[in-house]
Design a protein around this motif. Structure first.
Motif, short mmCIF file in Angstrom:
data_model
loop_
_atom_site.label_atom_id
_atom_site.label_comp_id
_atom_site.label_asym_id
_atom_site.label_seq_id
_atom_site.Cartn_x
_atom_site.Cartn_y
_atom_site.Cartn_z
N UNK A 43 -3.62 -5.41 5.96
CA UNK A 43 -2.43 -6.20 6.27
C UNK A 43 -1.82 -6.80 5.02
N UNK A 44 -2.64 -7.26 4.10
CA UNK A 44 -2.14 -7.80 2.85
C UNK A 44 -1.39 -6.71 2.07
N UNK A 45 -1.95 -5.53 2.03
CA UNK A 45 -1.28 -4.43 1.32
C UNK A 45 0.03 -4.04 2.01
N UNK A 46 0.07 -4.09 3.32
CA UNK A 46 1.32 -3.81 4.03
C UNK A 46 2.39 -4.82 3.63
N UNK A 47 2.01 -6.08 3.53
CA UNK A 47 2.96 -7.12 3.10
C UNK A 47 3.42 -6.89 1.67
N UNK A 48 2.51 -6.53 0.79
CA UNK A 48 2.88 -6.24 -0.60
C UNK A 48 3.76 -5.00 -0.69
N UNK A 49 3.52 -4.03 0.17
CA UNK A 49 4.34 -2.81 0.21
C UNK A 49 5.75 -3.15 0.65
N UNK A 50 5.88 -4.01 1.65
CA UNK A 50 7.20 -4.44 2.09
C UNK A 50 7.95 -5.15 0.96
N UNK A 51 7.24 -6.03 0.29
CA UNK A 51 7.85 -6.77 -0.82
C UNK A 51 8.34 -5.81 -1.89
N UNK A 52 7.54 -4.84 -2.24
CA UNK A 52 7.92 -3.85 -3.24
C UNK A 52 9.17 -3.08 -2.79
N UNK A 53 9.20 -2.67 -1.55
CA UNK A 53 10.33 -1.89 -1.03
C UNK A 53 11.64 -2.67 -1.08
N UNK A 54 11.55 -3.98 -0.88
CA UNK A 54 12.76 -4.81 -0.87
C UNK A 54 13.25 -5.17 -2.27
N UNK A 55 12.42 -4.95 -3.28
CA UNK A 55 12.81 -5.31 -4.65
C UNK A 55 13.88 -4.41 -5.19
#
Length: 94
Positions: A82-94
């Motif tokens: 779940x933490x990695x999913x959140x970090x993946x979302x953050x990366x995608x939005x950058x």
């Protein structure tokens, strides 16, 4: 590290709305304007995965990348997933 129950996963996926849970994996398909944009995303995600020591299974397509998280060690979704999913979302939005 322990497996999360389906209720906890469902709660988290209410926040991570575009992610799906199936067969002990959380996944999402990301879209890009070009093939190389997807490749750059994969490279940046790989660096984050190394830092966090939790690596996704990836399916790279034309202008898309499917990202899948599970714990291969214990066979299901953990807090790290779940933490990695959140970090993946953050990366995608950058």
């Amino acid at each position: 590290m322990s497996l999360l129950d389906k209720n906890k996963i469902d709660q988290e996926l209410d926040i991570l709305a575009q992610w799906n849970y199936k067969n002990n994996i959380i996944s999402r398909k990301f879209s890009f304007d070009s093939y190389m944009d997807g490749i750059e995303f994969v490279h940046a995600l790989a660096l984050i995965a190394e830092r966090e020591n939790h690596h996704p299974d990836l399916l790279i397509g034309w202008c898309s990348v499917e990202v899948n998280y599970t714990s291969h060690e214990i066979g299901g979704v953990t807090e790290k997933c779940l933490n990695m999913a959140k970090l993946t979302e953050k990366l995608y939005k950058e």
